[in-house]
Design an enzyme around this catalytic site. Structure first.
Site, PDB file in Angstrom:
ATOM      1  N   LYS A 193       1.952  11.382 -10.537  1.00 35.30           N
ATOM      2  CA  LYS A 193       1.026  10.501 -11.249  1.00 35.30           C
ATOM      3  C   LYS A 193       1.764   9.236 -11.645  1.00 35.30           C
ATOM      4  O   LYS A 193       2.895   9.281 -12.107  1.00 35.30           O
ATOM      5  CB  LYS A 193       0.502  11.172 -12.517  1.00 35.30           C
ATOM      6  N   GLU A 239       6.298  18.599 -24.779  1.00 29.32           N
ATOM      7  CA  GLU A 239       5.814  18.982 -23.447  1.00 29.32           C
ATOM      8  C   GLU A 239       6.411  20.312 -23.003  1.00 29.32           C
ATOM      9  O   GLU A 239       5.770  21.066 -22.269  1.00 29.32           O
ATOM     10  CB  GLU A 239       6.148  17.887 -22.437  1.00 29.32           C
ATOM     11  N   GLU A 276      -5.601  16.499  -8.899  1.00 28.91           N
ATOM     12  CA  GLU A 276      -6.276  16.845 -10.145  1.00 28.91           C
ATOM     13  C   GLU A 276      -7.771  17.088  -9.947  1.00 28.91           C
ATOM     14  O   GLU A 276      -8.623  16.574 -10.672  1.00 28.91           O
ATOM     15  CB  GLU A 276      -6.056  15.740 -11.193  1.00 28.91           C
ATOM     16  N   HIS A 315      -3.596  17.044 -24.811  1.00 28.43           N
ATOM     17  CA  HIS A 315      -3.513  15.618 -24.518  1.00 28.43           C
ATOM     18  C   HIS A 315      -4.753  14.816 -24.912  1.00 28.43           C
ATOM     19  O   HIS A 315      -4.667  13.598 -25.089  1.00 28.43           O
ATOM     20  CB  HIS A 315      -3.230  15.398 -23.026  1.00 28.43           C
ATOM     21  N   HIS A 375      -3.545  11.547 -26.718  1.00 31.89           N
ATOM     22  CA  HIS A 375      -3.722  10.181 -26.228  1.00 31.89           C
ATOM     23  C   HIS A 375      -4.502   9.327 -27.234  1.00 31.89           C
ATOM     24  O   HIS A 375      -4.251   8.116 -27.361  1.00 31.89           O
ATOM     25  CB  HIS A 375      -4.452  10.191 -24.885  1.00 31.89           C
ATOM     26  N   LYS A 400       4.938  22.958 -14.002  1.00 32.61           N
ATOM     27  CA  LYS A 400       4.205  21.811 -13.480  1.00 32.61           C
ATOM     28  C   LYS A 400       4.180  21.821 -11.963  1.00 32.61           C
ATOM     29  O   LYS A 400       3.155  21.495 -11.346  1.00 32.61           O
ATOM     30  CB  LYS A 400       4.833  20.515 -13.994  1.00 32.61           C
ATOM     31  N   ARG A 448      -5.026  21.353 -12.099  1.00 30.13           N
ATOM     32  CA  ARG A 448      -4.034  20.416 -12.633  1.00 30.13           C
ATOM     33  C   ARG A 448      -4.428  19.907 -14.008  1.00 30.13           C
ATOM     34  O   ARG A 448      -3.581  19.516 -14.812  1.00 30.13           O
ATOM     35  CB  ARG A 448      -3.814  19.256 -11.665  1.00 30.13           C
ATOM     36  N   HIS A 486       4.976  10.442 -27.643  1.00 26.12           N
ATOM     37  CA  HIS A 486       4.042  11.264 -26.874  1.00 26.12           C
ATOM     38  C   HIS A 486       4.193  12.752 -27.203  1.00 26.12           C
ATOM     39  O   HIS A 486       3.195  13.448 -27.431  1.00 26.12           O
ATOM     40  CB  HIS A 486       4.263  11.041 -25.375  1.00 26.12           C
ATOM     41  N   ASN A 530      -2.985  19.058 -19.086  1.00 26.86           N
ATOM     42  CA  ASN A 530      -3.365  18.136 -20.159  1.00 26.86           C
ATOM     43  C   ASN A 530      -3.635  18.855 -21.474  1.00 26.86           C
ATOM     44  O   ASN A 530      -4.271  18.294 -22.378  1.00 26.86           O
ATOM     45  CB  ASN A 530      -4.609  17.337 -19.744  1.00 26.86           C
ATOM     46  N   ARG A 583       0.809  -1.222   0.000  1.00 29.04           N
ATOM     47  CA  ARG A 583       0.000   0.000   0.000  1.00 29.04           C
ATOM     48  C   ARG A 583       0.846   1.278   0.000  1.00 29.04           C
ATOM     49  O   ARG A 583       0.375   2.337   0.381  1.00 29.04           O
ATOM     50  CB  ARG A 583      -0.986   0.009   1.177  1.00 29.04           C
TER      51      ARG A 583
END
Length: 515
Positions: free
Chosen positions: A304, A346, A395, A406, A410, A385, A399, A422, A403, A282
Protein backbone atom coordinates in the site's frame (compact mmCIF):
# COMPACT_ATOMS: atom_id res chain seq x y z
CA UNK A 1 5.42 -17.90 -3.50
CA UNK A 2 8.31 -20.31 -3.05
CA UNK A 3 11.87 -19.00 -3.13
CA UNK A 4 15.30 -20.53 -2.52
CA UNK A 5 16.72 -20.37 1.00
CA UNK A 6 19.91 -19.05 -0.61
CA UNK A 7 21.43 -18.75 -4.08
CA UNK A 8 25.14 -19.47 -4.60
CA UNK A 9 27.14 -17.80 -7.37
CA UNK A 10 30.82 -17.82 -8.30
CA UNK A 11 33.43 -18.60 -10.91
CA UNK A 12 33.89 -22.09 -12.33
CA UNK A 13 35.75 -24.21 -9.81
CA UNK A 14 34.74 -22.13 -6.79
CA UNK A 15 32.86 -25.09 -5.36
CA UNK A 16 29.49 -23.38 -5.23
CA UNK A 17 27.59 -26.56 -6.16
CA UNK A 18 29.45 -28.61 -3.55
CA UNK A 19 28.90 -25.93 -0.94
CA UNK A 20 25.22 -25.68 -1.83
CA UNK A 21 24.85 -29.42 -1.36
CA UNK A 22 26.63 -29.44 2.03
CA UNK A 23 24.75 -26.40 3.37
CA UNK A 24 21.44 -27.86 2.21
CA UNK A 25 22.17 -31.13 4.00
CA UNK A 26 22.96 -29.27 7.24
CA UNK A 27 19.68 -27.37 6.96
CA UNK A 28 17.60 -30.38 5.94
CA UNK A 29 16.84 -28.83 2.56
CA UNK A 30 17.20 -29.91 -1.05
CA UNK A 31 19.97 -28.53 -3.25
CA UNK A 32 19.97 -27.92 -6.98
CA UNK A 33 22.36 -26.71 -9.65
CA UNK A 34 21.10 -24.66 -12.58
CA UNK A 35 23.37 -26.62 -14.95
CA UNK A 36 21.74 -29.85 -13.80
CA UNK A 37 18.27 -28.34 -14.19
CA UNK A 38 19.16 -27.49 -17.78
CA UNK A 39 20.48 -30.96 -18.63
CA UNK A 40 17.35 -32.51 -17.10
CA UNK A 41 15.49 -30.99 -20.04
CA UNK A 42 17.21 -33.43 -22.37
CA UNK A 43 20.35 -31.78 -23.75
CA UNK A 44 23.88 -31.51 -22.38
CA UNK A 45 25.50 -28.11 -21.93
CA UNK A 46 28.31 -28.84 -24.46
CA UNK A 47 25.65 -29.86 -26.99
CA UNK A 48 23.71 -26.63 -26.44
CA UNK A 49 26.91 -24.62 -26.93
CA UNK A 50 27.68 -26.59 -30.08
CA UNK A 51 24.24 -26.06 -31.64
CA UNK A 52 23.16 -22.65 -30.30
CA UNK A 53 26.37 -21.00 -29.15
CA UNK A 54 26.84 -19.18 -25.87
CA UNK A 55 24.05 -16.69 -26.61
CA UNK A 56 21.56 -19.52 -27.15
CA UNK A 57 22.71 -21.25 -23.99
CA UNK A 58 22.29 -18.07 -21.93
CA UNK A 59 18.68 -17.73 -23.07
CA UNK A 60 17.92 -21.29 -21.97
CA UNK A 61 19.81 -20.76 -18.71
CA UNK A 62 17.94 -17.54 -17.93
CA UNK A 63 14.54 -19.19 -18.39
CA UNK A 64 15.49 -22.13 -16.18
CA UNK A 65 16.91 -19.93 -13.41
CA UNK A 66 13.97 -17.51 -13.34
CA UNK A 67 11.62 -20.47 -13.05
CA UNK A 68 13.71 -21.99 -10.22
CA UNK A 69 13.80 -18.70 -8.31
CA UNK A 70 10.03 -18.81 -7.95
CA UNK A 71 9.51 -22.54 -7.46
CA UNK A 72 12.48 -24.05 -5.58
CA UNK A 73 12.76 -23.76 -1.79
CA UNK A 74 16.20 -25.27 -1.18
CA UNK A 75 19.75 -24.06 -1.81
CA UNK A 76 20.34 -23.21 -5.47
CA UNK A 77 23.75 -22.95 -7.19
CA UNK A 78 23.97 -21.05 -10.46
CA UNK A 79 26.30 -21.66 -13.36
CA UNK A 80 29.36 -19.43 -13.32
CA UNK A 81 28.23 -17.25 -16.22
CA UNK A 82 24.56 -16.95 -15.32
CA UNK A 83 24.98 -13.47 -13.91
CA UNK A 84 26.13 -12.14 -17.30
CA UNK A 85 22.43 -12.18 -18.26
CA UNK A 86 20.70 -8.91 -17.22
CA UNK A 87 17.48 -10.87 -16.75
CA UNK A 88 19.13 -13.15 -14.20
CA UNK A 89 20.61 -10.19 -12.31
CA UNK A 90 17.18 -8.56 -12.15
CA UNK A 91 15.57 -11.80 -11.02
CA UNK A 92 18.07 -12.12 -8.16
CA UNK A 93 16.89 -8.87 -6.57
CA UNK A 94 15.58 -9.52 -3.10
CA UNK A 95 17.11 -13.00 -2.90
CA UNK A 96 19.86 -13.98 -0.48
CA UNK A 97 22.82 -14.38 -2.85
CA UNK A 98 26.11 -15.87 -1.63
CA UNK A 99 29.28 -15.31 -3.64
CA UNK A 100 31.75 -18.19 -3.30
CA UNK A 101 35.14 -16.69 -4.08
CA UNK A 102 38.54 -18.36 -4.38
CA UNK A 103 42.20 -17.96 -5.19
CA UNK A 104 43.05 -18.16 -8.91
CA UNK A 105 45.41 -21.16 -8.52
CA UNK A 106 42.87 -23.13 -6.47
CA UNK A 107 40.15 -22.54 -9.06
CA UNK A 108 42.49 -23.32 -11.94
CA UNK A 109 43.46 -26.65 -10.42
CA UNK A 110 39.80 -27.61 -10.03
CA UNK A 111 38.64 -26.61 -13.51
CA UNK A 112 41.61 -28.30 -15.18
CA UNK A 113 40.49 -31.72 -13.90
CA UNK A 114 37.39 -31.88 -16.14
CA UNK A 115 37.91 -29.56 -19.15
CA UNK A 116 35.15 -31.32 -21.11
CA UNK A 117 32.51 -29.98 -18.69
CA UNK A 118 33.46 -26.32 -19.18
CA UNK A 119 33.27 -25.25 -22.84
CA UNK A 120 34.46 -21.71 -22.18
CA UNK A 121 37.65 -22.93 -20.49
CA UNK A 122 38.58 -25.91 -22.66
CA UNK A 123 41.30 -24.46 -24.91
CA UNK A 124 43.40 -22.43 -22.44
CA UNK A 125 42.04 -22.84 -18.89
CA UNK A 126 44.46 -20.43 -17.19
CA UNK A 127 44.03 -17.50 -19.60
CA UNK A 128 40.31 -18.06 -20.00
CA UNK A 129 39.73 -18.28 -16.23
CA UNK A 130 41.58 -14.99 -15.74
CA UNK A 131 39.45 -13.38 -18.45
CA UNK A 132 36.24 -14.69 -16.90
CA UNK A 133 37.26 -13.33 -13.51
CA UNK A 134 37.88 -9.86 -14.97
CA UNK A 135 34.52 -9.92 -16.76
CA UNK A 136 32.32 -11.46 -14.10
CA UNK A 137 33.66 -10.37 -10.73
CA UNK A 138 31.99 -6.91 -10.91
CA UNK A 139 28.71 -8.62 -11.77
CA UNK A 140 29.03 -11.03 -8.84
CA UNK A 141 29.59 -8.04 -6.57
CA UNK A 142 26.40 -6.46 -7.91
CA UNK A 143 24.18 -9.36 -6.90
CA UNK A 144 25.92 -10.76 -3.79
CA UNK A 145 24.67 -10.05 -0.28
CA UNK A 146 27.31 -12.28 1.37
CA UNK A 147 30.81 -13.31 0.24
CA UNK A 148 32.66 -16.44 1.37
CA UNK A 149 36.22 -17.36 0.38
CA UNK A 150 36.84 -21.02 -0.37
CA UNK A 151 40.23 -22.42 0.63
CA UNK A 152 41.91 -25.64 1.73
CA UNK A 153 39.49 -26.23 4.60
CA UNK A 154 37.31 -29.34 4.27
CA UNK A 155 34.06 -28.44 2.46
CA UNK A 156 31.87 -29.72 5.30
CA UNK A 157 33.65 -27.44 7.81
CA UNK A 158 33.32 -24.41 5.56
CA UNK A 159 29.67 -25.35 5.00
CA UNK A 160 29.01 -25.35 8.76
CA UNK A 161 30.51 -21.87 9.07
CA UNK A 162 28.46 -20.65 6.13
CA UNK A 163 25.29 -22.22 7.53
CA UNK A 164 25.86 -20.36 10.81
CA UNK A 165 26.41 -17.06 8.98
CA UNK A 166 23.26 -17.53 6.93
CA UNK A 167 21.14 -18.32 9.97
CA UNK A 168 22.41 -15.21 11.77
CA UNK A 169 22.10 -13.09 8.65
CA UNK A 170 18.34 -12.55 8.62
CA UNK A 171 14.86 -13.98 8.82
CA UNK A 172 12.88 -13.98 5.59
CA UNK A 173 9.09 -13.70 5.26
CA UNK A 174 7.43 -14.09 1.87
CA UNK A 175 4.70 -11.59 0.95
CA UNK A 176 2.81 -12.15 -2.31
CA UNK A 177 5.80 -12.52 -4.66
CA UNK A 178 8.52 -10.62 -2.82
CA UNK A 179 10.41 -11.09 0.45
CA UNK A 180 10.82 -9.13 3.67
CA UNK A 181 14.27 -9.59 5.21
CA UNK A 182 14.56 -8.89 8.94
CA UNK A 183 17.92 -8.81 10.69
CA UNK A 184 20.88 -6.73 11.79
CA UNK A 185 23.68 -5.10 9.75
CA UNK A 186 21.44 -5.30 6.68
CA UNK A 187 22.09 -1.93 5.02
CA UNK A 188 24.54 -3.30 2.40
CA UNK A 189 21.70 -5.50 1.15
CA UNK A 190 19.95 -2.46 -0.33
CA UNK A 191 22.49 -2.02 -3.12
CA UNK A 192 22.43 -5.75 -3.78
CA UNK A 193 18.64 -5.64 -4.15
CA UNK A 194 19.01 -2.85 -6.73
CA UNK A 195 21.37 -4.89 -8.94
CA UNK A 196 20.84 -4.18 -12.62
CA UNK A 197 18.98 -0.88 -12.15
CA UNK A 198 19.95 1.86 -14.59
CA UNK A 199 19.62 4.54 -11.89
CA UNK A 200 18.30 4.98 -8.37
CA UNK A 201 16.74 7.67 -6.18
CA UNK A 202 16.92 7.33 -2.39
CA UNK A 203 14.00 9.09 -0.69
CA UNK A 204 14.81 9.90 2.94
CA UNK A 205 14.38 12.52 5.69
CA UNK A 206 17.37 14.66 6.69
CA UNK A 207 17.90 12.78 9.94
CA UNK A 208 18.86 9.68 7.93
CA UNK A 209 21.38 11.42 5.68
CA UNK A 210 24.33 9.37 6.96
CA UNK A 211 22.55 6.08 6.26
CA UNK A 212 21.37 7.32 2.85
CA UNK A 213 24.90 8.39 1.92
CA UNK A 214 26.18 4.96 2.91
CA UNK A 215 23.61 3.26 0.67
CA UNK A 216 24.34 5.72 -2.13
CA UNK A 217 28.09 5.06 -1.95
CA UNK A 218 27.56 1.29 -2.08
CA UNK A 219 25.22 1.62 -5.05
CA UNK A 220 27.67 3.79 -6.94
CA UNK A 221 30.45 1.31 -6.14
CA UNK A 222 28.29 -1.37 -7.74
CA UNK A 223 27.81 0.74 -10.86
CA UNK A 224 24.34 2.20 -10.20
CA UNK A 225 24.09 6.01 -10.70
CA UNK A 226 22.33 7.12 -7.51
CA UNK A 227 20.96 10.37 -6.14
CA UNK A 228 19.34 11.26 -2.82
CA UNK A 229 16.09 13.16 -2.30
CA UNK A 230 15.49 14.67 1.14
CA UNK A 231 11.89 14.98 2.36
CA UNK A 232 10.39 16.62 5.48
CA UNK A 233 10.01 14.68 8.71
CA UNK A 234 6.88 12.78 9.62
CA UNK A 235 3.45 13.11 8.06
CA UNK A 236 4.37 16.48 6.49
CA UNK A 237 6.14 14.64 3.68
CA UNK A 238 2.93 12.91 2.58
CA UNK A 239 1.69 16.01 0.78
CA UNK A 240 0.96 16.37 -2.93
CA UNK A 241 3.61 19.09 -3.19
CA UNK A 242 6.27 16.60 -2.07
CA UNK A 243 5.07 14.14 -4.67
CA UNK A 244 5.41 16.76 -7.42
CA UNK A 245 8.85 17.76 -6.14
CA UNK A 246 9.99 14.13 -6.38
CA UNK A 247 8.57 13.79 -9.90
CA UNK A 248 10.53 16.88 -10.92
CA UNK A 249 13.70 15.34 -9.49
CA UNK A 250 13.13 12.12 -11.43
CA UNK A 251 12.56 14.17 -14.57
CA UNK A 252 15.90 15.89 -14.05
CA UNK A 253 17.50 12.46 -13.67
CA UNK A 254 15.66 11.15 -16.75
CA UNK A 255 14.99 7.95 -14.81
CA UNK A 256 13.71 5.21 -17.12
CA UNK A 257 11.51 2.25 -16.38
CA UNK A 258 14.55 0.21 -15.34
CA UNK A 259 15.28 2.64 -12.50
CA UNK A 260 14.53 2.02 -8.83
CA UNK A 261 13.17 4.10 -5.95
CA UNK A 262 14.48 3.40 -2.44
CA UNK A 263 12.31 4.45 0.50
CA UNK A 264 14.58 4.88 3.53
CA UNK A 265 12.73 6.04 6.61
CA UNK A 266 9.65 5.57 8.74
CA UNK A 267 6.15 4.72 7.64
CA UNK A 268 5.45 8.14 6.13
CA UNK A 269 8.59 7.91 3.99
CA UNK A 270 7.86 4.42 2.72
CA UNK A 271 4.26 5.46 1.94
CA UNK A 272 5.50 8.42 -0.10
CA UNK A 273 8.36 6.55 -1.80
CA UNK A 274 5.98 3.78 -2.75
CA UNK A 275 3.56 6.20 -4.38
CA UNK A 276 6.43 7.90 -6.22
CA UNK A 277 7.49 4.51 -7.60
CA UNK A 278 3.91 3.56 -8.47
CA UNK A 279 3.30 6.73 -10.46
CA UNK A 280 6.61 7.47 -12.18
CA UNK A 281 6.31 6.15 -15.76
CA UNK A 282 3.28 4.19 -14.48
CA UNK A 283 5.48 2.14 -12.21
CA UNK A 284 9.18 1.55 -11.53
CA UNK A 285 10.89 -0.80 -9.09
CA UNK A 286 10.74 -0.05 -5.38
CA UNK A 287 12.91 -1.12 -2.45
CA UNK A 288 11.57 -0.32 1.00
CA UNK A 289 13.99 0.17 3.91
CA UNK A 290 11.82 0.93 6.96
CA UNK A 291 13.75 2.43 9.87
CA UNK A 292 10.98 2.63 12.49
CA UNK A 293 9.18 -0.21 14.22
CA UNK A 294 5.88 0.99 12.75
CA UNK A 295 7.37 1.00 9.27
CA UNK A 296 8.82 -2.48 9.68
CA UNK A 297 5.65 -4.20 10.84
CA UNK A 298 3.09 -2.17 8.91
CA UNK A 299 3.72 0.66 6.46
CA UNK A 300 6.51 -0.86 4.37
CA UNK A 301 4.91 -4.30 4.11
CA UNK A 302 1.97 -5.09 1.87
CA UNK A 303 2.33 -2.79 -1.12
CA UNK A 304 0.00 0.00 0.00
CA UNK A 305 1.26 3.46 -0.87
CA UNK A 306 -0.28 6.86 -0.49
CA UNK A 307 -0.36 10.50 0.52
CA UNK A 308 -2.69 12.57 2.67
CA UNK A 309 -5.15 15.24 1.58
CA UNK A 310 -7.26 17.59 3.72
CA UNK A 311 -10.21 15.17 3.56
CA UNK A 312 -8.26 12.38 5.25
CA UNK A 313 -5.19 10.19 5.60
CA UNK A 314 -4.03 7.97 2.71
CA UNK A 315 -7.06 8.80 0.58
CA UNK A 316 -4.87 9.06 -2.54
CA UNK A 317 -2.60 6.13 -3.29
CA UNK A 318 -1.98 2.91 -5.16
CA UNK A 319 -1.09 -0.72 -4.60
CA UNK A 320 2.53 -1.18 -5.70
CA UNK A 321 4.65 -4.17 -4.70
CA UNK A 322 8.26 -3.56 -3.74
CA UNK A 323 11.09 -5.67 -5.12
CA UNK A 324 11.95 -6.41 -1.50
CA UNK A 325 11.73 -4.98 2.01
CA UNK A 326 14.88 -4.78 4.13
CA UNK A 327 14.22 -4.23 7.83
CA UNK A 328 17.54 -3.52 9.55
CA UNK A 329 16.93 -3.73 13.30
CA UNK A 330 20.03 -1.64 13.98
CA UNK A 331 17.90 1.43 13.20
CA UNK A 332 15.66 0.70 16.19
CA UNK A 333 18.49 1.49 18.60
CA UNK A 334 18.43 5.09 17.34
CA UNK A 335 14.67 5.57 17.74
CA UNK A 336 13.36 7.75 20.58
CA UNK A 337 11.76 5.52 23.22
CA UNK A 338 8.30 6.98 22.54
CA UNK A 339 8.56 6.09 18.83
CA UNK A 340 9.50 2.50 19.61
CA UNK A 341 6.61 2.26 22.06
CA UNK A 342 4.19 3.73 19.54
CA UNK A 343 5.19 1.09 16.98
CA UNK A 344 4.10 -1.59 19.42
CA UNK A 345 0.51 -0.50 18.79
CA UNK A 346 0.56 -2.31 15.43
CA UNK A 347 2.40 -5.26 16.98
CA UNK A 348 -0.23 -5.78 19.71
CA UNK A 349 -2.95 -5.35 17.08
CA UNK A 350 -1.49 -8.31 15.15
CA UNK A 351 -1.68 -10.33 18.35
CA UNK A 352 -5.37 -9.60 18.69
CA UNK A 353 -6.41 -10.30 15.10
CA UNK A 354 -4.29 -13.41 14.54
CA UNK A 355 -1.20 -14.47 16.52
CA UNK A 356 -1.98 -14.83 20.22
CA UNK A 357 1.68 -15.62 21.01
CA UNK A 358 2.48 -11.92 20.47
CA UNK A 359 0.22 -11.01 23.40
CA UNK A 360 2.27 -13.28 25.67
CA UNK A 361 5.66 -11.72 24.95
CA UNK A 362 7.44 -9.94 27.80
CA UNK A 363 6.40 -6.28 27.82
CA UNK A 364 9.69 -5.00 29.19
CA UNK A 365 11.72 -6.92 26.61
CA UNK A 366 9.53 -5.58 23.80
CA UNK A 367 10.75 -2.08 24.61
CA UNK A 368 14.38 -3.13 24.32
CA UNK A 369 15.50 -2.63 20.68
CA UNK A 370 18.17 -5.32 20.99
CA UNK A 371 16.01 -8.03 22.55
CA UNK A 372 15.12 -11.38 21.04
CA UNK A 373 11.53 -10.76 22.13
CA UNK A 374 11.26 -7.70 19.92
CA UNK A 375 12.81 -9.58 16.98
CA UNK A 376 10.24 -12.34 17.47
CA UNK A 377 7.42 -9.80 17.71
CA UNK A 378 8.51 -8.13 14.48
CA UNK A 379 8.81 -11.41 12.59
CA UNK A 380 5.45 -12.62 13.90
CA UNK A 381 3.73 -9.32 13.08
CA UNK A 382 5.12 -9.26 9.55
CA UNK A 383 4.08 -12.90 9.14
CA UNK A 384 0.51 -12.01 10.15
CA UNK A 385 0.38 -9.25 7.57
CA UNK A 386 2.11 -11.39 4.95
CA UNK A 387 -0.46 -14.16 5.27
CA UNK A 388 -3.35 -11.74 4.84
CA UNK A 389 -1.79 -9.71 2.03
CA UNK A 390 -0.79 -12.81 0.08
CA UNK A 391 -4.41 -13.96 0.16
CA UNK A 392 -5.93 -10.54 -0.59
CA UNK A 393 -3.43 -8.10 -2.06
CA UNK A 394 -5.99 -5.58 -3.38
CA UNK A 395 -8.06 -5.45 -0.18
CA UNK A 396 -11.11 -7.09 -1.69
CA UNK A 397 -11.83 -9.17 1.42
CA UNK A 398 -9.80 -10.35 4.39
CA UNK A 399 -7.10 -7.67 4.08
CA UNK A 400 -9.52 -5.25 5.68
CA UNK A 401 -8.98 -7.17 8.93
CA UNK A 402 -5.56 -5.49 9.17
CA UNK A 403 -7.46 -2.25 9.81
CA UNK A 404 -8.48 -3.37 13.29
CA UNK A 405 -8.62 -0.26 15.46
CA UNK A 406 -7.94 1.99 12.48
CA UNK A 407 -11.38 3.53 11.87
CA UNK A 408 -11.19 5.56 15.06
CA UNK A 409 -7.37 5.76 14.91
CA UNK A 410 -7.40 7.60 11.60
CA UNK A 411 -10.10 9.93 12.91
CA UNK A 412 -7.98 10.77 15.97
CA UNK A 413 -4.96 11.45 13.76
CA UNK A 414 -6.98 13.76 11.53
CA UNK A 415 -8.64 15.66 14.38
CA UNK A 416 -5.30 16.08 16.16
CA UNK A 417 -3.53 17.10 12.92
CA UNK A 418 -1.28 14.04 13.20
CA UNK A 419 0.22 15.10 16.54
CA UNK A 420 -0.90 11.76 17.97
CA UNK A 421 1.35 8.91 16.81
CA UNK A 422 -0.28 6.24 14.65
CA UNK A 423 0.45 3.37 17.04
CA UNK A 424 -0.96 5.35 19.95
CA UNK A 425 -4.13 6.04 17.99
CA UNK A 426 -4.39 2.35 17.03
CA UNK A 427 -4.23 1.37 20.71
CA UNK A 428 -7.11 3.71 21.55
CA UNK A 429 -9.02 2.62 18.44
CA UNK A 430 -8.60 -1.05 19.30
CA UNK A 431 -10.03 -0.56 22.80
CA UNK A 432 -12.95 1.29 21.22
CA UNK A 433 -13.43 -1.62 18.77
CA UNK A 434 -13.42 -4.06 21.70
CA UNK A 435 -16.17 -2.01 23.35
CA UNK A 436 -18.16 -2.04 20.11
CA UNK A 437 -17.75 -5.81 19.92
CA UNK A 438 -19.15 -6.11 23.43
CA UNK A 439 -22.12 -3.97 22.42
CA UNK A 440 -22.61 -6.21 19.36
CA UNK A 441 -22.88 -9.27 21.56
CA UNK A 442 -19.41 -10.69 20.89
CA UNK A 443 -17.00 -11.75 23.59
CA UNK A 444 -16.13 -8.99 26.07
CA UNK A 445 -12.38 -8.40 25.67
CA UNK A 446 -12.25 -4.75 26.74
CA UNK A 447 -10.27 -5.33 29.95
CA UNK A 448 -7.82 -7.63 28.16
CA UNK A 449 -7.31 -5.02 25.44
CA UNK A 450 -6.63 -2.30 27.99
CA UNK A 451 -4.08 -4.51 29.75
CA UNK A 452 -2.26 -5.55 26.55
CA UNK A 453 -1.71 -1.96 25.41
CA UNK A 454 -1.06 -0.31 28.78
CA UNK A 455 1.59 -2.84 29.81
CA UNK A 456 3.80 -1.65 26.92
CA UNK A 457 3.09 2.00 27.72
CA UNK A 458 0.43 2.86 25.13
CA UNK A 459 -2.58 5.11 25.80
CA UNK A 460 -6.08 3.62 25.88
CA UNK A 461 -8.16 6.74 26.53
CA UNK A 462 -8.92 9.95 24.64
CA UNK A 463 -9.94 13.40 25.85
CA UNK A 464 -13.65 14.05 26.27
CA UNK A 465 -15.87 16.44 24.37
CA UNK A 466 -14.69 15.28 20.93
CA UNK A 467 -17.34 12.74 19.93
CA UNK A 468 -18.90 14.90 17.24
CA UNK A 469 -15.56 15.76 15.61
CA UNK A 470 -14.37 12.15 15.75
CA UNK A 471 -17.61 10.82 14.30
CA UNK A 472 -17.44 13.26 11.41
CA UNK A 473 -13.84 12.26 10.75
CA UNK A 474 -14.74 8.56 10.79
CA UNK A 475 -17.28 9.14 8.04
CA UNK A 476 -14.44 10.22 5.74
CA UNK A 477 -12.70 6.87 6.26
CA UNK A 478 -12.06 4.62 3.25
CA UNK A 479 -14.09 1.82 4.85
CA UNK A 480 -17.39 3.72 4.83
CA UNK A 481 -19.93 2.05 2.53
CA UNK A 482 -23.23 3.60 1.46
CA UNK A 483 -22.89 6.17 4.22
CA UNK A 484 -22.56 3.55 6.96
CA UNK A 485 -19.56 3.13 9.23
CA UNK A 486 -17.85 -0.25 9.03
CA UNK A 487 -15.56 -1.56 11.76
CA UNK A 488 -13.33 -4.57 12.11
CA UNK A 489 -14.43 -6.25 15.33
CA UNK A 490 -13.42 -9.46 17.09
CA UNK A 491 -15.88 -12.25 17.83
CA UNK A 492 -12.98 -13.44 20.00
CA UNK A 493 -9.19 -13.28 19.76
CA UNK A 494 -8.09 -14.32 16.27
CA UNK A 495 -11.60 -14.13 14.77
CA UNK A 496 -12.06 -10.71 13.11
CA UNK A 497 -15.27 -9.80 11.30
CA UNK A 498 -16.63 -6.75 9.47
CA UNK A 499 -19.50 -5.13 11.35
CA UNK A 500 -21.74 -2.10 10.81
CA UNK A 501 -22.69 -0.82 14.27
CA UNK A 502 -25.81 1.17 15.06
CA UNK A 503 -25.49 4.78 16.24
CA UNK A 504 -26.58 3.64 19.72
CA UNK A 505 -23.82 1.00 19.88
CA UNK A 506 -21.24 3.62 18.89
CA UNK A 507 -22.59 6.07 21.46
CA UNK A 508 -22.38 3.51 24.29
CA UNK A 509 -18.81 2.56 23.34
CA UNK A 510 -17.26 6.01 23.84
CA UNK A 511 -17.18 5.52 27.58
CA UNK A 512 -14.61 2.70 27.25
CA UNK A 513 -11.98 5.21 26.08
CA UNK A 514 -13.15 8.07 28.30
CA UNK A 515 -14.37 10.15 25.39
Amino acid sequence: MTRPYAVFVGLPGSGKSTMARHVAELLGLESADSDDLITQRGMSIPDIFATAGEAGFRKVEERVIIEALSSFSGVLALGGGAITSPGVRRALRGHRVVLINGDHDVLLDRVSRHPDRRPLLAEDPEANLAALRAQREPLYQQVASLTVTTDSRPPNRLARELRDRLEKDSRTIDVVDYAVHVGRHMLPRVAQAAAGASSALIVHPAVLTDAAESVQAEMIRRGIPTRRHIVPDGEAQKHSSELVRAWDRLGEMTMGRDGVIVGLGGGATTDLAGFIAATWLRGVDLIQVPTSLLGMVDAAVGGKTGIDIPAGKNLVGAFHKPVTVIADLDFLATLPAEELTAGLGEVIKCGWIADEAILGLDAVALKNPGSDALLEAIVRSISVKAAVVTEDFLEAGTREFLNYGHTLAHAIEKVENFTVRHGEAVAIGSVFAAALAREAGFRDLVAEHIESFTKVGLPVTYRGGMREELTAAMYSDKKVRAGRLRFVLLEEQGRPVIYEPTPDQIERSWEAIGA
